[in-house]
Design a protein around this motif. Structure first.
Motif, short mmCIF file in Angstrom:
data_model
loop_
_atom_site.label_atom_id
_atom_site.label_comp_id
_atom_site.label_asym_id
_atom_site.label_seq_id
_atom_site.Cartn_x
_atom_site.Cartn_y
_atom_site.Cartn_z
N GLU A 1 69.39 59.25 40.94
CA GLU A 1 68.51 60.62 39.64
C GLU A 1 68.61 62.34 40.35
OE1 GLU A 1 64.11 61.96 38.09
OE2 GLU A 1 64.38 59.99 39.42
N TYR A 2 68.92 62.20 42.27
CA TYR A 2 68.41 63.40 42.30
C TYR A 2 70.30 63.45 43.28
CZ TYR A 2 64.14 64.21 40.99
OH TYR A 2 62.70 64.20 40.49
N GLY A 3 70.38 62.79 43.21
CA GLY A 3 72.00 63.31 44.00
C GLY A 3 71.53 62.69 45.51
N ASN A 4 71.37 61.78 45.74
CA ASN A 4 71.13 61.29 47.01
C ASN A 4 72.19 60.05 47.24
OD1 ASN A 4 68.64 60.31 44.83
ND2 ASN A 4 68.91 58.37 45.73
N LEU A 5 72.67 59.66 46.31
CA LEU A 5 73.90 59.23 47.07
C LEU A 5 75.09 60.09 47.74
CD1 LEU A 5 74.65 56.02 44.21
CD2 LEU A 5 72.76 56.10 46.20
N GLY A 6 74.87 60.51 47.28
CA GLY A 6 75.98 62.04 47.65
C GLY A 6 77.51 62.01 47.12
N ASP A 7 77.57 61.27 46.33
CA ASP A 7 78.88 61.46 45.73
C ASP A 7 79.70 62.60 44.25
OD1 ASP A 7 77.48 60.81 43.11
OD2 ASP A 7 79.17 58.44 42.65
N THR A 8 79.11 63.31 44.50
CA THR A 8 79.14 64.97 43.15
C THR A 8 78.28 64.81 42.19
OG1 THR A 8 81.45 64.16 42.93
CG2 THR A 8 81.55 65.37 44.92
N SER A 9 78.32 63.70 41.71
CA SER A 9 77.65 63.24 40.39
C SER A 9 76.45 62.76 40.61
CB SER A 9 78.12 62.52 39.63
OG SER A 9 78.88 61.23 40.49
N LEU A 10 75.86 62.46 39.78
CA LEU A 10 74.21 61.99 39.38
C LEU A 10 75.17 60.31 39.15
CD1 LEU A 10 72.08 64.76 37.91
CD2 LEU A 10 71.95 64.20 39.87
N THR A 11 76.39 60.14 38.53
CA THR A 11 76.66 58.97 38.55
C THR A 11 75.42 57.61 37.25
OG1 THR A 11 77.18 58.64 40.69
CG2 THR A 11 77.32 56.48 39.66
N ASN A 12 75.04 58.62 36.21
CA ASN A 12 74.20 58.10 35.13
C ASN A 12 72.88 57.71 36.26
OD1 ASN A 12 75.92 58.69 33.16
ND2 ASN A 12 77.12 56.58 33.77
N ASN A 13 72.30 58.17 36.89
CA ASN A 13 71.26 58.59 37.78
C ASN A 13 71.40 57.04 38.60
OD1 ASN A 13 70.18 60.74 36.75
ND2 ASN A 13 68.78 60.04 35.16
N VAL A 14 72.21 55.77 38.45
CA VAL A 14 72.30 54.66 39.56
C VAL A 14 74.03 54.43 39.38
CG1 VAL A 14 70.24 54.44 38.43
CG2 VAL A 14 71.76 53.46 36.79
N SER A 15 74.00 54.08 40.67
CA SER A 15 75.04 53.00 40.78
C SER A 15 74.59 51.68 41.35
CB SER A 15 75.92 53.92 41.99
OG SER A 15 77.21 53.07 41.79
N ASN A 16 75.51 50.51 40.72
CA ASN A 16 74.86 49.53 40.97
C ASN A 16 76.36 48.57 41.90
OD1 ASN A 16 76.69 48.61 39.45
ND2 ASN A 16 75.48 47.89 38.02
N THR A 17 77.26 49.49 42.66
CA THR A 17 78.15 49.13 43.38
C THR A 17 78.10 50.50 44.31
OG1 THR A 17 79.70 49.81 42.77
CG2 THR A 17 79.24 47.49 41.93
N PRO A 18 78.20 50.07 45.64
CA PRO A 18 78.52 51.11 46.47
C PRO A 18 79.80 52.61 45.78
CG PRO A 18 78.71 49.05 47.52
CD PRO A 18 78.67 48.84 46.27
N VAL A 19 79.27 53.85 46.51
CA VAL A 19 79.65 54.59 45.61
C VAL A 19 80.37 55.94 47.69
CG1 VAL A 19 79.52 55.17 43.81
CG2 VAL A 19 78.11 56.45 45.79
N GLU A 20 81.50 55.68 47.68
CA GLU A 20 81.80 56.59 49.44
C GLU A 20 81.04 57.87 49.02
OE1 GLU A 20 85.21 58.57 51.57
OE2 GLU A 20 84.91 56.35 50.92
N VAL A 21 80.33 58.18 49.65
CA VAL A 21 80.04 59.98 49.99
C VAL A 21 80.52 60.72 50.24
CG1 VAL A 21 78.55 61.31 52.20
CG2 VAL A 21 77.51 59.10 51.14
N THR A 22 80.80 62.10 49.66
CA THR A 22 81.88 62.72 49.39
C THR A 22 82.07 63.18 50.94
OG1 THR A 22 82.10 63.36 47.35
CG2 THR A 22 83.14 65.12 48.48
N GLY A 23 82.75 63.83 52.26
CA GLY A 23 82.89 64.94 53.37
C GLY A 23 82.24 64.09 54.49
N ILE A 24 82.44 63.37 54.49
CA ILE A 24 81.71 63.06 55.37
C ILE A 24 82.50 61.78 56.19
CG2 ILE A 24 80.08 61.21 56.65
CD1 ILE A 24 77.81 63.43 55.47
N SER A 25 83.83 61.47 57.35
CA SER A 25 84.68 60.29 58.13
C SER A 25 84.14 60.84 59.37
CB SER A 25 85.78 61.22 58.14
OG SER A 25 85.41 62.42 58.45
N ASN A 26 83.11 61.10 60.36
CA ASN A 26 82.79 60.92 61.28
C ASN A 26 81.11 60.00 61.87
OD1 ASN A 26 82.23 63.41 60.50
ND2 ASN A 26 82.72 63.96 63.02
N ALA A 27 80.12 59.74 60.87
CA ALA A 27 78.81 59.18 60.71
C ALA A 27 79.11 58.60 61.78
CB ALA A 27 79.17 59.09 59.63
#
Length: 177
Positions: free
Chosen positions: A109-135
């Motif tokens: 709902e607030y972009g807490n998945l970090g993938d540049t969108s609101l993905t229709n407010n939910v994503s039922n499968t994993p999406v990659e967070v944008t811009g992180i490669s060394n977590a």
């Protein structure tokens, strides 16, 4: 193995029932868990081979298996096979992947998945967070997420109404800052 207890309206104890328990019950089908993380009415476990299984409330796509149905026993999170850590927030979950990226699923709902969108407010499968490669680790909050990076810095994304992202603003962020 994993044992859970308490409320079980949505099957979040993982024992195949929706009966609440005052003593620990064995979660069905898990014998190689390395960590567990709890959301609101759902539970996820990181398994020794790097896969993740979740169970309980699926209504906001918490479980990451491509469905929004409640599950009383663990189901595999789609596409995660080399996770090193997980964190469940109120209604979303994130996993650090062995290559340093972060994948998240559930409420957005607030972009807490970090993938540049609101993905229709939910994503039922994993999406990659944008811009992180060394977590090295991740922590999912109520409607926001933060990751510690290999150099010791922290990046956060999602809801920021009271400054919880730590970037000096109160603007919601759809990507890590």
């Amino acid at each position: 193995s994993v044992k859970c207890w308490g409320g079980n309206e949505y099957g979040q104890l993982g024992d195949g029932t929706t009966s609440s328990q005052t003593t620990p019950v064995l979660v069905s089908g898990i014998d190689n868990a390395t960590s567990v993380s709890l959301g609101v009415a759902y539970t996820c476990a990181l398994l020794s081979g790097g896969t993740v299984k979740c169970w309980g409330a699926g209504g906001a796509d918490h479980l990451g298996n491509g469905s929004n149905s409640d599950q009383t026993t663990p189901v595999s999170v789609s596409g995660i096979d080399n996770a090193t850590s997980i964190s469940a927030g109120a209604r979303h979950t994130c996993a650090v992947i062995a290559d340093g990226t972060v994948n998240c699923w559930g409420d957005n709902e607030y972009g807490n998945l970090g993938d540049t969108s609101l993905t229709n407010n939910v994503s039922n499968t994993p999406v990659e967070v944008t811009g992180i490669s060394n977590a090295t680790s991740v922590s999912a909050g109520s409607q926001y997420t933060c990751a510690v990076l290999s150099g010791g810095t922290v990046k956060c994304w999602g809801q920021n109404n009271v400054g919880q992202l730590g970037n000096g603003s109160t603007s919601t962020q759809l990507t890590p800052v």
